[in-house]
Each structure stands twice: as C-alpha cells, then as structure tokens.
Scaffold this motif. Structure first.
Motif, PDB file in Angstrom:
ATOM      1  N   ALA A 142      31.878  51.988  76.712  1.00 19.99           N
ATOM      2  CA  ALA A 142      33.198  52.001  77.346  1.00 19.99           C
ATOM      3  C   ALA A 142      33.778  53.407  77.391  1.00 19.99           C
ATOM      4  O   ALA A 142      34.422  53.788  78.369  1.00 19.99           O
ATOM      5  CB  ALA A 142      34.143  51.063  76.592  1.00 19.99           C
ATOM      6  N   VAL A 143      33.544  54.193  76.337  1.00 20.63           N
ATOM      7  CA  VAL A 143      34.001  55.591  76.329  1.00 20.63           C
ATOM      8  C   VAL A 143      33.278  56.374  77.430  1.00 20.63           C
ATOM      9  O   VAL A 143      33.859  57.249  78.080  1.00 20.63           O
ATOM     10  CB  VAL A 143      33.779  56.239  74.952  1.00 20.63           C
ATOM     11  CG1 VAL A 143      34.026  57.738  75.006  1.00 20.63           C
ATOM     12  CG2 VAL A 143      34.706  55.612  73.914  1.00 20.63           C
ATOM     13  N   GLY A 144      32.007  56.058  77.655  1.00 21.19           N
ATOM     14  CA  GLY A 144      31.269  56.711  78.741  1.00 21.19           C
ATOM     15  C   GLY A 144      31.891  56.434  80.100  1.00 21.19           C
ATOM     16  O   GLY A 144      32.009  57.333  80.940  1.00 21.19           O
ATOM     17  N   VAL A 145      32.317  55.191  80.323  1.00 20.91           N
ATOM     18  CA  VAL A 145      33.004  54.843  81.571  1.00 20.91           C
ATOM     19  C   VAL A 145      34.301  55.644  81.689  1.00 20.91           C
ATOM     20  O   VAL A 145      34.627  56.166  82.758  1.00 20.91           O
ATOM     21  CB  VAL A 145      33.299  53.330  81.622  1.00 20.91           C
ATOM     22  CG1 VAL A 145      34.156  52.985  82.836  1.00 20.91           C
ATOM     23  CG2 VAL A 145      31.993  52.543  81.660  1.00 20.91           C
ATOM     24  N   TYR A 146      35.026  55.738  80.585  1.00 20.95           N
ATOM     25  CA  TYR A 146      36.284  56.495  80.564  1.00 20.95           C
ATOM     26  C   TYR A 146      36.054  57.949  80.980  1.00 20.95           C
ATOM     27  O   TYR A 146      36.788  58.490  81.821  1.00 20.95           O
ATOM     28  CB  TYR A 146      36.887  56.425  79.158  1.00 20.95           C
ATOM     29  CG  TYR A 146      38.008  57.407  78.900  1.00 20.95           C
ATOM     30  CD1 TYR A 146      39.310  57.127  79.279  1.00 20.95           C
ATOM     31  CD2 TYR A 146      37.754  58.612  78.250  1.00 20.95           C
ATOM     32  CE1 TYR A 146      40.338  58.022  79.039  1.00 20.95           C
ATOM     33  CE2 TYR A 146      38.778  59.518  78.000  1.00 20.95           C
ATOM     34  CZ  TYR A 146      40.063  59.217  78.391  1.00 20.95           C
ATOM     35  OH  TYR A 146      41.066  60.111  78.150  1.00 20.95           O
ATOM     36  N   TYR A 147      35.047  58.592  80.419  1.00 20.00           N
ATOM     37  CA  TYR A 147      34.788  59.993  80.755  1.00 20.00           C
ATOM     38  C   TYR A 147      34.265  60.148  82.175  1.00 20.00           C
ATOM     39  O   TYR A 147      34.528  61.160  82.838  1.00 20.00           O
ATOM     40  CB  TYR A 147      33.834  60.618  79.742  1.00 20.00           C
ATOM     41  CG  TYR A 147      34.543  61.048  78.489  1.00 20.00           C
ATOM     42  CD1 TYR A 147      35.307  62.211  78.464  1.00 20.00           C
ATOM     43  CD2 TYR A 147      34.492  60.281  77.334  1.00 20.00           C
ATOM     44  CE1 TYR A 147      35.989  62.594  77.328  1.00 20.00           C
ATOM     45  CE2 TYR A 147      35.181  60.656  76.189  1.00 20.00           C
ATOM     46  CZ  TYR A 147      35.917  61.818  76.200  1.00 20.00           C
ATOM     47  OH  TYR A 147      36.596  62.189  75.069  1.00 20.00           O
ATOM     48  N   ALA A 148      33.516  59.167  82.655  1.00 16.35           N
ATOM     49  CA  ALA A 148      33.043  59.222  84.037  1.00 16.35           C
ATOM     50  C   ALA A 148      34.215  59.175  85.011  1.00 16.35           C
ATOM     51  O   ALA A 148      34.268  59.937  85.986  1.00 16.35           O
ATOM     52  CB  ALA A 148      32.083  58.055  84.305  1.00 16.35           C
ATOM     53  N   VAL A 149      35.177  58.309  84.744  1.00 15.06           N
ATOM     54  CA  VAL A 149      36.361  58.214  85.605  1.00 15.06           C
ATOM     55  C   VAL A 149      37.192  59.491  85.502  1.00 15.06           C
ATOM     56  O   VAL A 149      37.784  59.939  86.488  1.00 15.06           O
ATOM     57  CB  VAL A 149      37.197  56.973  85.232  1.00 15.06           C
ATOM     58  CG1 VAL A 149      38.502  56.945  86.023  1.00 15.06           C
ATOM     59  CG2 VAL A 149      36.408  55.703  85.507  1.00 15.06           C
ATOM     60  N   SER A 150      37.221  60.110  84.315  1.00 15.33           N
ATOM     61  CA  SER A 150      37.921  61.380  84.165  1.00 15.33           C
ATOM     62  C   SER A 150      37.326  62.435  85.091  1.00 15.33           C
ATOM     63  O   SER A 150      38.051  63.175  85.761  1.00 15.33           O
ATOM     64  CB  SER A 150      37.836  61.863  82.711  1.00 15.33           C
ATOM     65  OG  SER A 150      38.480  60.967  81.836  1.00 15.33           O
ATOM     66  N   CYS A 151      35.994  62.498  85.121  1.00 17.36           N
ATOM     67  CA  CYS A 151      35.314  63.440  86.022  1.00 17.36           C
ATOM     68  C   CYS A 151      35.601  63.106  87.479  1.00 17.36           C
ATOM     69  O   CYS A 151      35.761  64.000  88.325  1.00 17.36           O
ATOM     70  CB  CYS A 151      33.810  63.419  85.772  1.00 17.36           C
ATOM     71  SG  CYS A 151      33.299  64.035  84.154  1.00 17.36           S
ATOM     72  N   LEU A 152      35.678  61.814  87.776  1.00 14.18           N
ATOM     73  CA  LEU A 152      35.964  61.386  89.140  1.00 14.18           C
ATOM     74  C   LEU A 152      37.344  61.862  89.580  1.00 14.18           C
ATOM     75  O   LEU A 152      37.552  62.199  90.754  1.00 14.18           O
ATOM     76  CB  LEU A 152      35.873  59.864  89.224  1.00 14.18           C
ATOM     77  CG  LEU A 152      35.916  59.241  90.615  1.00 14.18           C
ATOM     78  CD1 LEU A 152      34.753  59.738  91.458  1.00 14.18           C
ATOM     79  CD2 LEU A 152      35.875  57.718  90.510  1.00 14.18           C
ATOM     80  N   GLY A 153      38.289  61.919  88.644  1.00 11.52           N
ATOM     81  CA  GLY A 153      39.614  62.434  88.959  1.00 11.52           C
ATOM     82  C   GLY A 153      39.574  63.878  89.402  1.00 11.52           C
ATOM     83  O   GLY A 153      40.316  64.297  90.305  1.00 11.52           O
ATOM     84  N   ILE A 154      38.692  64.668  88.776  1.00 13.34           N
ATOM     85  CA  ILE A 154      38.534  66.078  89.162  1.00 13.34           C
ATOM     86  C   ILE A 154      37.971  66.175  90.570  1.00 13.34           C
ATOM     87  O   ILE A 154      38.473  66.928  91.411  1.00 13.34           O
ATOM     88  CB  ILE A 154      37.617  66.801  88.159  1.00 13.34           C
ATOM     89  CG1 ILE A 154      38.231  66.767  86.751  1.00 13.34           C
ATOM     90  CG2 ILE A 154      37.357  68.235  88.600  1.00 13.34           C
ATOM     91  CD1 ILE A 154      37.308  67.288  85.668  1.00 13.34           C
ATOM     92  N   VAL A 155      36.920  65.399  90.825  1.00 16.75           N
ATOM     93  CA  VAL A 155      36.284  65.421  92.142  1.00 16.75           C
ATOM     94  C   VAL A 155      37.271  64.985  93.226  1.00 16.75           C
ATOM     95  O   VAL A 155      37.369  65.615  94.292  1.00 16.75           O
ATOM     96  CB  VAL A 155      35.040  64.506  92.151  1.00 16.75           C
ATOM     97  CG1 VAL A 155      34.447  64.415  93.560  1.00 16.75           C
ATOM     98  CG2 VAL A 155      33.997  65.017  91.172  1.00 16.75           C
ATOM     99  N   ALA A 156      38.022  63.917  92.961  1.00 20.00           N
ATOM    100  CA  ALA A 156      38.976  63.410  93.941  1.00 20.00           C
ATOM    101  C   ALA A 156      40.059  64.434  94.244  1.00 20.00           C
ATOM    102  O   ALA A 156      40.460  64.616  95.402  1.00 20.00           O
ATOM    103  CB  ALA A 156      39.602  62.112  93.429  1.00 20.00           C
ATOM    104  N   SER A 157      40.542  65.114  93.211  1.00 21.02           N
ATOM    105  CA  SER A 157      41.585  66.110  93.405  1.00 21.02           C
ATOM    106  C   SER A 157      41.121  67.236  94.317  1.00 21.02           C
ATOM    107  O   SER A 157      41.853  67.683  95.209  1.00 21.02           O
ATOM    108  CB  SER A 157      42.009  66.682  92.048  1.00 21.02           C
ATOM    109  OG  SER A 157      43.024  67.642  92.210  1.00 21.02           O
ATOM    110  N   GLN A 158      39.890  67.685  94.104  1.00 22.85           N
ATOM    111  CA  GLN A 158      39.359  68.768  94.928  1.00 22.85           C
ATOM    112  C   GLN A 158      39.032  68.289  96.340  1.00 22.85           C
ATOM    113  O   GLN A 158      39.145  69.048  97.304  1.00 22.85           O
ATOM    114  CB  GLN A 158      38.114  69.350  94.252  1.00 22.85           C
ATOM    115  CG  GLN A 158      38.431  70.022  92.918  1.00 22.85           C
ATOM    116  CD  GLN A 158      37.190  70.380  92.116  1.00 22.85           C
ATOM    117  OE1 GLN A 158      36.115  69.812  92.325  1.00 22.85           O
ATOM    118  NE2 GLN A 158      37.339  71.305  91.189  1.00 22.85           N
ATOM    119  N   ALA A 159      38.668  67.024  96.462  1.00 27.86           N
ATOM    120  CA  ALA A 159      38.266  66.491  97.769  1.00 27.86           C
ATOM    121  C   ALA A 159      39.444  66.333  98.713  1.00 27.86           C
ATOM    122  O   ALA A 159      39.297  66.492  99.933  1.00 27.86           O
ATOM    123  CB  ALA A 159      37.562  65.150  97.586  1.00 27.86           C
ATOM    124  N   VAL A 160      40.626  66.014  98.193  1.00 31.92           N
ATOM    125  CA  VAL A 160      41.776  65.740  99.061  1.00 31.92           C
ATOM    126  C   VAL A 160      42.733  66.929  99.149  1.00 31.92           C
ATOM    127  O   VAL A 160      43.792  66.825  99.763  1.00 31.92           O
ATOM    128  CB  VAL A 160      42.561  64.498  98.574  1.00 31.92           C
ATOM    129  CG1 VAL A 160      41.652  63.281  98.524  1.00 31.92           C
ATOM    130  CG2 VAL A 160      43.198  64.734  97.206  1.00 31.92           C
TER     131      VAL A 160
END
Length: 401
Positions: A142-160
């Motif tokens: 579950a912590v792995g999922v949490y960190y994956a979504v954290s990384c996704l937040g970085i990618v999304a911020s740069q993408a938009v």
C-alpha cells in the motif's frame, strides 16, 4: 483492549477509501510543489527573482518537514493521524489562499509555500502509521501505491503546465483541489479500525525516545537520506546535463528526463510486490540499490536515443523500488510497530530530508559543472545507502504490531 488481526476488522471498503484519501493528498501536495517548476518562466519575471531565488521557493515546502517532521510524528502517535493531518492540511489551505492573493510578493509567496508544506510534512510522517493500521501485512504494498501516486502528481503537474491562462488561474485550481482533498480526508479517515488498540498514551517525549533508541530507525533514516539525496540531485541535474553535455534540445532533454519519473511510478509498485515473496529484506535492498546506482552512472556513457531512454527508465524504475520498503520498515520492527510509527517516521523524514538539502548542494558544487563527475558522485551517493542497510538488525517480514 486486545489487539486483533487487521484482516478481521472494519470493512475492506474503508481501507481502500483511506488509501485513496492519502493518495489524493499526496498527489495534490506534489502537484502544487512542482507547479512552480512547470510555471517557472512566468513566475520568475513576475516575482523579479533569479534561478537561486526560484530554487529557494521550490524547496521551501520541503523545509516544513525538516523543521516539523519529528513533532508531527509525535503528535500522530499521541492523538492519532486523522487530527494531525486534518489540522495541518487546513493550514495548507490557508497557505494556498495566501499564495493566490500575494502573487507579486516574493516573501509572502515563500510564506505561503511553507504553510502548504506543513500539510505535506504531517502527511509524510503519519502516512506509514495510517496505512499500517489498516493494511497490516500488506503495508509495504500500500505504501508503494502511495509513492507511485505521489510521482504521478509530479508528472501531472508538468504535463498540464502549458494549459493555464495565467499563474493565478493555476493557483486557484490547485487551491480548489487542496480544499477538496482535505475535506475528503476529514470525511473518510478514521484513526483506528474497530478493535485495534488506541494511540499510545505515553507522554510525547517517551514515544520519541522509544523510536530514538532503536538503532534500526537511524540506519533506515541514513539509507533513505542517501537515496533521496542522490535522486534529488539526479533529477535536478539531468535536463541540463542532457542539454549541455549531450547536445540535446531543451524539449528533448525534458522528455528524456520525464522517463525517469514515469518509470519510478512502476518501480514504487513493483518493489514491494517482489519483496512480498522474500523472507529477508537486506539482500534484496542491497542488490537493487547497487544495480540502480550502476544504471544511474551509465546514463552518461550510453549512445543513441533508444539506449538512453531505456537506461533512464531503468534508473528511475530501480531507484524507486526500495523506497517504499524502507519507509514501511518501522511498522515491522519489534518495539516500534504501528504504535510508534509516527515518531519513527518523523526521525526518518527529518534526517533524510535534511540530507537531501545538503548533499545535492555538495555534489553539485564539487565537480564545477563537470557533468560526468557529477553523475559519478550521484551514483556513488546512491550506492552508499547499502552501508546502513548492511548494518540493519535482522528484520523479517511479519504482521506489524
């Protein structure tokens, strides 16, 4: 009250609702911090700052964790994560509002980002405790999922970043999201599943001492610090190293660098999934970190875009595999468990983030813009993490206490 198996308490739906809630908080927090990076060309002239001033602004949210990581961890052990995280994210919402109404004041922008960082500091020091209480033996996954979504937040911020009409519009949208995820946390979270022991009633100093006396906590903090420092320096240097050292355009260098972050999303999930089938953590962690440092080092020496893409993706994937496991380790330790996980996470967060400020500066300063030496030092820093890992007392995978 007698402790009972996590698998027998509360509804599974509640568990995943809480995981969704912490993931939304992490996604939004990282999205807001990296929003500055995506909007840098608009923000710098608006605030009349240079690259040094911008770097300071970008890192300010992380300072909150350095200053408050341990106190927030102690508070989580004492009062439960729900109250601590909710209060600190309410402060973050105030910071988000301040950021909107002080667009042209650099000091107040710094203050607003620090307030936003308070929410993320509370979350980062209490997330492992929260997840452990609800997911038990599946905490690292579950912590792995949490960190994956954290990384996704970085990618999304740069993408938009290019989609906003103005900086103010970007900040308003981020503030709406911040208020929404804070409300979601308040509605969804529950400190404890039914039948699980309440938070420790020991004085705050005592809960800190329990964690501070555990040598493994400090060794994990050092291991996380070395890997986080190296990854931070690597991410900061990579675009300019590819542009200046390999003659790429800024656009191509940015796309190449993004492959590291995208691959790390999958590494955060794959690492705990693989570890779930192992009896001992140490050999796995040491081997993966050595291979990850080798991948990081080889980036400078590979030729051809396809090979470079593969090497960067491998570097991001491998370097992200061990982070969630290290972060989840305290709840598996005898004498720590979920009861004192907040204090342990506070120590780990404070030490590792302090290292991630100091070591990247040192790494970048010594080579004097020699990118090859810089990358060698970053890879060496990542590899150094195996030393504290090797010194860990034996920690077998078991049900967190």
């Amino acid at each position: 009250m007698k402790e009972i198996e996590r698998e027998d308490v509360d509804m599974p739906l509640r568990r995943f609702a809480i995981l969704l809630s912490v993931c939304c908080l992490a996604f939004t927090g990282n999205f807001i911090q990296y929003q500055a990076s995506a909007l840098a060309l608009d923000i710098m002239p608006m605030l009349e700052i240079n690259s040094v001033g911008f770097s300071t602004m970008f890192l300010v949210p992380m300072l909150a964790a350095v200053f408050f990581g341990i106190p927030f961890g102690l508070a989580g052990d004492k009062f439960g994560p729900k109250r601590v995280v909710a209060t600190c994210f309410a402060i973050a919402c105030i910071g988000g509002l301040l950021r909107i109404i002080t667009l042209y004041s650099y000091p107040l922008q710094l203050a607003s980002l620090f307030l936003i960082g308070i929410g993320m500091a509370a979350l980062s020091t209490n997330v492992v405790k929260t997840i452990a209480l609800w997911f038990g033996s599946k905490t690292d996954t579950a912590v792995g999922v949490y960190y994956a979504v954290s990384c996704l937040g970085i990618v999304a911020s740069q993408a938009v970043g290019e989609l906003y009409d103005s900086v103010r519009q970007a900040y308003v949208i981020a503030e709406i999201a911040l208020v929404a995820v804070t409300a979601l946390w308040v509605i969804v979270d529950k400190n404890l599943p039914n039948g699980v022991n309440p938070p420790s009633e020991k004085p705050a100093l005592n809960t800190f001492l329990v964690a501070a006396k555990n040598t493994n906590v400090w060794l994990i903090a050092l291991a996380v610090g070395f890997t986080l420092s190296s990854s931070t320096a690597f991410a900061g240097l990579l675009p300019q190293a590819l542009e200046s050292g390999k003659g790429m355009s800024g656009f191509a260098a940015g796309n190449m660098a993004a492959s590291v972050t995208i691959a790390s999303i999958f590494g955060c999930i794959a690492g705990p999934a693989l570890c779930a089938h192992l009896k001992s953590f140490k050999p796995y962690l040491m081997i993966i970190n050595i291979v990850a440092s080798a991948a990081m080092l080889s980036v400078w020496y590979v030729e051809g875009n396809a090979s470079l893409h593969f090497t960067l993706a491998a570097s991001g994937f491998l370097s992200a595999m061990t982070g969630p496991i290290l972060q989840a380790m305290p709840v598996m330790m005898r004498g720590i468990g979920s009861r004192f996980a907040g204090s342990a996470s506070g120590i780990i967060g404070t030490v590792s983030l302090a290292m991630s400020f100091l070591l990247p500066i040192l790494i970048s300063a010594l080579p004097n813009e020699n990118y090859e030496i810089d990358l060698i030092m970053q890879a060496a820093c990542f590899a150094t993490s195996i030393l504290p890992i090797a010194m860990l007392s034996k920690i077998e995978k078991e049900q967190p206490a």
